[in-house]
Design an enzyme around this catalytic site. Structure first.
Site: not given
Ligand code: NAD
Ligand code: AHE
Ligand code: ZN
Length: 369
Positions: A40-42, A62-63, A92, A95, A98, A106, A110, A169, A364
């Site tokens: 994943c991008h994370t 994490h996936e 859990c 908590c 939850c 949860c 954490r 994820c 992916r």
């Molecule tokens: P990815 O790399 O697969 O996709 C990112 C996309 O954004 C690409 O298609 C890219 O071309 C596009 N992009 C880049 N710059 C851009 C711009 N300026 N304008 C428009 N599009 C643009 O990444 P992903 O795996 O899809 O993850 C996306 C984001 O979500 C990351 O920041 C990741 O860390 C985050 N994420 C968050 C959670 C969550 O639970 N909140 C879960 C998973 C991933």
């Molecule tokens: N460590 C980062 C936070 C990153 C973040 O927000 N992670 C998401 C999941 S991304 C999955 O690809 C999340 O679940 N956040 C809730 C949590 O408890 O972390 C930072 O910026 O400090």
């Molecule tokens: Zn992820």
């Protein structure tokens, strides 16, 4: 026991395939043999050094999806042979968070999870005498990992590991943000910034919810074809828009988006995603994670006039409850995963997954053990 893992020793450096020592599961813990993991991008966010919580050395990932090999004392909900998906957002069921029914976040473990440790404050991984950090409580870039019982969803045994790992994820985050966080209703207009591994699942979720216009914004024109397959109705390449992108999107949605989703991790796009929402009711959901020191900004007027800024982690899904259902949806063909897994690699070539992500070639990449 010994196992193979991709170790991140230093921020910004390639991962190194190593044989590592893994201690067995302690009370409340479970030993899992990983069969597959998505990248994943994370994982890249943390590998690169942008994550303020990043710790090294660490086993990222994490996936995943795998099989229970052994359970520690007191584990009642899982047994050897069960098929599981690791949960970086555990459940859990006891908590404050939850029990609130207001969040999936949860809080039971954490604090130690954020320090790269198991709930008892120690690591199960080491090389020689050096402990290696766990990552997001999962560390799926290892052929075996130890996880807390509350951080594993038991799933049906006929589901293929190389596809359902993505439910750990990306799939859940994207679809969940639409149905659990935003609660998009039929007929809504939706704008999605970033059509990668997350954004394409937002598109798929928006179509499931019965959205009308589903508008995707991405600088990579190659993303349009796949996005249309998942329900996109309009593709916008910001580099081809003359003038202000927000005004363009407001016009295209007939007054503003009912819902927008930021799936890139770019704070400028987060602002545009909020500001392209409809006055009075538009809801913008931040999914992308942004690096250390970055902040979001907008004029308070945007909120005073009824736009709502929200965030979503793991799509608002309750892991042990919702993940098995999402696996069922996949097996019943209610959702699609296969076309999004564009590349597969063995663990030894995991660094290529990050290159494919950067070049925009992959959606992916799944590593199979
Ligand atoms: P990815 O790399 O697969 O996709 C990112 C996309 O954004 C690409 O298609 C890219 O071309 C596009 N992009 C880049 N710059 C851009 C711009 N300026 N304008 C428009 N599009 C643009 O990444 P992903 O795996 O899809 O993850 C996306 C984001 O979500 C990351 O920041 C990741 O860390 C985050 N994420 C968050 C959670 C969550 O639970 N909140 C879960 C998973 C991933
Ligand atoms: N460590 C980062 C936070 C990153 C973040 O927000 N992670 C998401 C999941 S991304 C999955 O690809 C999340 O679940 N956040 C809730 C949590 O408890 O972390 C930072 O910026 O400090
Ligand atoms: Zn992820």
């Amino acid at each position: 026991m010994k196992t193979r893992a991709a170790v991140a020793y230093e921020a910004g450096k390639p991962l190194v395939i190593e044989t590592v020592e893994l201690d067995g599961p302690r009370a409340g813990e479970v030993l899992v043999e990983m069969k597959a993991t998505g990248v994943c991008h994370t994982d890249e966010f943390t590998r690169s050094g942008a994550d303020p919580e990043g710790l090294f050395p660490v086993i990222l990932g994490h996936e995943g999806a795998g099989v229970v090999l052994e359970v520690g004392a007191g584990v009642t909900s899982l047994k050897p042979g069960d098929h599981v998906i690791p949960l970086y957002t555990p459940e859990c069921r006891g908590c404050k968070s939850c029990l609130s029914r207001k969040t999936n976040l949860c809080t039971a473990i954490r604090a130690t999870q954020g320090k790269g440790l198991m709930p008892d404050g120690s690591s199960r991984f080491r090389i020689g005498k050096t402990p290696i950090h766990h990552y997001m409580g999962c560390s799926t870039f290892a052929q075996h990992s130890v996880l807390p019982e509350i951080a594993l969803a038991r799933v049906r045994p006929d589901a293929p590991f190389d596809k359902i790992c993505y439910i750990g994820c990306g799939v859940t985050t994207g679809i969940g943000a639409v149905i659990y966080t935003a609660k998009v209703e039929p007929g809504a207009n939706v704008v999605v910034f970033g059509l990668g591994g997350i954004g394409l699942n937002v598109i798929q979720g928006a179509r499931m919810a019965g959205a009308d216009k589903i508008i995707g914004v991405d600088i990579n024109p190659a993303r349009e074809h796949m996005a249309r397959h998942f329900g996109l109705t309009h593709f916008v390449n910001p580099t081809e828009v003359e003038g202000d992108l927000v005004a363009y999107l407001v016009e295209l949605t007939g007054g503003g988006a009912d819902y927008s989703f930021e799936c890139v991790g770019n704070t400028k796009l987060m602002r545009q995603a909020l500001e392209c929402c409809h006055r009075g009711w538009g809801v913008s959901v931040v999914i992308g994670v942004a690096g250390s020191g970055q902040e979001i900004a907008t004029r308070p007027f945007q909120l005073v006039t009824g736009r709502v800024w929200k965030g979503s982690a793991f799509g608002g899904a309750r892991g042990r409850t919702d993940v098995p259902k999402i696996v069922d949806w996949y097996m019943e063909r209610k959702i699609e995963i296969d076309p999004l897994i564009t590349h597969k690699l063995p663990l030894e070539r995991i660094n290529e997954a990050f290159e494919l992500m950067h070049s925009g070639e992959s959606i992916r990449t799944v590593v199979e053990f």
